[in-house]
Design a protein around this motif. Structure first.
Motif, short mmCIF file in Angstrom:
data_model
loop_
_atom_site.label_atom_id
_atom_site.label_comp_id
_atom_site.label_asym_id
_atom_site.label_seq_id
_atom_site.Cartn_x
_atom_site.Cartn_y
_atom_site.Cartn_z
N VAL A 80 0.86 -1.18 0.00
CA VAL A 80 0.00 0.00 0.00
C VAL A 80 0.90 1.24 0.00
O VAL A 80 2.03 1.18 0.49
N PRO A 81 0.41 2.38 -0.54
CA PRO A 81 1.25 3.59 -0.55
C PRO A 81 1.44 4.18 0.84
O PRO A 81 2.44 4.84 1.10
N ASN A 82 0.47 3.96 1.72
CA ASN A 82 0.55 4.40 3.11
C ASN A 82 -0.24 3.43 3.97
O ASN A 82 -1.24 2.86 3.52
N ILE A 83 0.19 3.27 5.19
CA ILE A 83 -0.55 2.41 6.11
C ILE A 83 -1.89 3.05 6.45
O ILE A 83 -2.89 2.37 6.67
N ALA A 84 -1.91 4.39 6.50
CA ALA A 84 -3.15 5.12 6.79
C ALA A 84 -3.49 5.99 5.59
O ALA A 84 -2.62 6.40 4.83
N GLY A 85 -4.78 6.28 5.42
CA GLY A 85 -5.21 7.13 4.32
C GLY A 85 -6.41 6.55 3.62
O GLY A 85 -6.95 5.51 4.01
N ILE A 86 -6.83 7.21 2.54
CA ILE A 86 -8.04 6.80 1.84
C ILE A 86 -7.88 5.41 1.22
O ILE A 86 -8.79 4.58 1.28
N GLY A 87 -6.71 5.13 0.62
CA GLY A 87 -6.49 3.82 0.00
C GLY A 87 -6.68 2.68 0.99
O GLY A 87 -7.46 1.75 0.73
N PRO A 88 -5.97 2.70 2.11
CA PRO A 88 -6.16 1.64 3.10
C PRO A 88 -7.58 1.58 3.67
O PRO A 88 -8.05 0.49 4.04
N LEU A 89 -8.28 2.71 3.72
CA LEU A 89 -9.68 2.68 4.15
C LEU A 89 -10.52 1.87 3.16
O LEU A 89 -11.35 1.04 3.55
N ALA A 90 -10.30 2.13 1.88
CA ALA A 90 -11.03 1.38 0.85
C ALA A 90 -10.64 -0.10 0.88
O ALA A 90 -11.49 -0.98 0.69
N LEU A 91 -9.36 -0.38 1.13
CA LEU A 91 -8.91 -1.76 1.25
C LEU A 91 -9.59 -2.44 2.44
O LEU A 91 -10.05 -3.58 2.34
N ARG A 92 -9.67 -1.74 3.56
CA ARG A 92 -10.31 -2.31 4.74
C ARG A 92 -11.78 -2.63 4.46
O ARG A 92 -12.29 -3.67 4.89
N ALA A 93 -12.45 -1.73 3.74
CA ALA A 93 -13.85 -1.98 3.40
C ALA A 93 -13.98 -3.23 2.53
O ALA A 93 -14.90 -4.04 2.72
N ALA A 94 -13.05 -3.40 1.58
CA ALA A 94 -13.09 -4.59 0.73
C ALA A 94 -12.83 -5.86 1.54
O ALA A 94 -13.47 -6.90 1.31
N LEU A 95 -11.89 -5.78 2.47
CA LEU A 95 -11.62 -6.93 3.32
C LEU A 95 -12.84 -7.28 4.18
O LEU A 95 -13.17 -8.46 4.36
N ASP A 96 -13.50 -6.26 4.69
CA ASP A 96 -14.71 -6.49 5.49
C ASP A 96 -15.76 -7.26 4.69
O ASP A 96 -16.40 -8.19 5.19
N ARG A 97 -15.93 -6.86 3.43
CA ARG A 97 -16.92 -7.52 2.59
C ARG A 97 -16.54 -8.99 2.32
O ARG A 97 -17.41 -9.83 2.07
N ALA A 98 -15.24 -9.26 2.39
CA ALA A 98 -14.76 -10.63 2.15
C ALA A 98 -14.67 -11.44 3.44
O ALA A 98 -14.18 -12.58 3.43
N GLY A 99 -15.10 -10.85 4.55
CA GLY A 99 -15.05 -11.55 5.82
C GLY A 99 -13.69 -11.52 6.50
O GLY A 99 -13.41 -12.33 7.39
N LEU A 100 -12.83 -10.58 6.10
CA LEU A 100 -11.50 -10.46 6.67
C LEU A 100 -11.35 -9.12 7.39
O LEU A 100 -12.16 -8.21 7.21
#
Length: 359
Positions: A183-203
């Motif tokens: 990821v380009p940063n541990i925090a920020g909009i990109g990781p927020l979107a990644l976290r949302a995708a992981l949530d949808r996948a049960g992770l």
């Protein structure tokens, strides 16, 4: 009020003259009517002026963007940019001479990501820098004094994507358990979107390992198998897809992140106080470039190969979002609310305290 008297005098001069042979009583009545008309016009002019001032005061566009008297305090400014489609307006403004028209020489400095930009702006190594809004809100919550001074980019479908090595067995976001993701940063909009995708996948984020790398280096890491997946922005999504060495697992800017305003320019509060004319000149030039791109998107496409590794034959497949010239407080609040919902911010944020509204 001199201007108002002149305008009222002009209105009076333009009124039709009566026949010179009219009776004295008609002249008296006409003058009385004219006086009443001028009074009414004066009230209308004052009301319109007051309403105009009121509307301008309520606008979300920074008041610093209006043209102040005098030349910029700094003629040379260093501006941090991330080499993605988001930073196109800076390069369009330079190419078209818009900064030069405002008395500015802008030196773009490539930064690895919003977190690095926060550090470099805070130390005074950069005057302004591209940031993602979530990172700016987080920095201010941590006690930093930054101001978001311009809008930059609104994401579109395909602007961000989670990708994996094409040779791997990973075919969906659910397959990222215990995998390493760049990821380009541990925090920020990109990781927020990644976290949302992981949530949808049960992770959750505890199920994966995140490592920070600049976008240009992520493709090499993927190809060598040093990371299992990456969160990419354009044009790196297109580069990874066209060489056949990666597989798109999921578009990151969907659902609650769809059409999100992702990037703007920031500066320290101290710099904005000391350089109001410089800031206003920069804002005007950048907004002019953004309006040009809105009318002719090819302007952004044509310059992308000058500061990224994309080639002209590959441009047709690059997904571009849009470049709003004004800061939209409601959209920035949306980003802040997502940052709070996904635990980047500890407290709900009121973006009005972070956005530059004049000085």
């Amino acid at each position: 009020m001199t201007w108002l008297r002149q305008q009222l005098g002009r209105i009076a001069d333009d009124m039709p003259e009566r026949d010179l042979g009219a009776r004295t009583i008609a002249i008296h009545q006409r003058r009385r009517r004219n006086f009443m008309t001028l009074t009414a016009v004066a009230m209308v002019v004052v009301t319109v002026l007051a309403a105009t001032v009121g509307v301008r005061a309520l606008s979300s566009e920074p008041r610093a963007a209006t043209r102040p008297a005098g030349s910029p305090e700094q003629s040379l400014i260093k501006v941090g940019v991330v080499p993605t489609v988001e930073s196109a307006p800076v390069f369009v403004a330079r190419a078209k001479g818009y900064f030069q028209e405002e008395g500015l020489t802008v030196e773009p400095v490539v930064v690895t990501g919003p977190a690095a930009a926060v550090h470099q702006v805070g130390k005074g190594e950069l005057d302004l820098a591209q940031t993602d809004y979530a990172m700016a809100f987080a920095a201010n919550e941590a006690g930093k004094q930054f101001k978001i001074v311009t809008s930059m980019y609104q994401a579109a479908q395909g602007s961000y994507a989670i990708v994996a090595n094409a040779k791997s067995k990973i075919t969906s976001t659910a397959g990222l358990r215990r995998k390493t993701i760049a990821v380009p940063n541990i925090a920020g909009i990109g990781p927020l979107a990644l976290r949302a995708a992981l949530d949808r996948a049960g992770l959750t984020l505890r199920d994966v390992v995140l490592v920070e790398w600049p976008y240009p280096q992520m493709l090499g890491l993927l190809n060598r198998g040093q990371v299992d997946a990456a969160l990419l922005a354009e044009p790196y999504i297109t580069l990874s897809r066209q060489d056949g060495r990666s597989r798109i697992l999921e578009d990151a800017m969907t659902r609650s992140f769809s059409g999100l305003h992702t990037a703007g320019m920031m500066a320290t509060a101290e710099w904005t106080r000391h350089n109001p004319r410089t800031l206003a000149a920069f804002q005007r030039a950048l907004a002019k470039a953004q309006r040009l791109i809105a009318d002719d998107p090819q302007q952004a496409r044509d310059l992308l190969p000058t500061y990224t590794r994309i080639t002209r034959p590959q441009l047709a497949d690059v997904a571009f979002g849009s470049y709003p010239a004004k800061l939209d407080l409601s959209e920035l609040q949306r980003v802040a609310d997502l940052a709070h919902a996904y635990k980047l911010l500890k407290r709900p944020a009121d973006v009005r305290g972070v956005v530059m509204t004049g000085g």
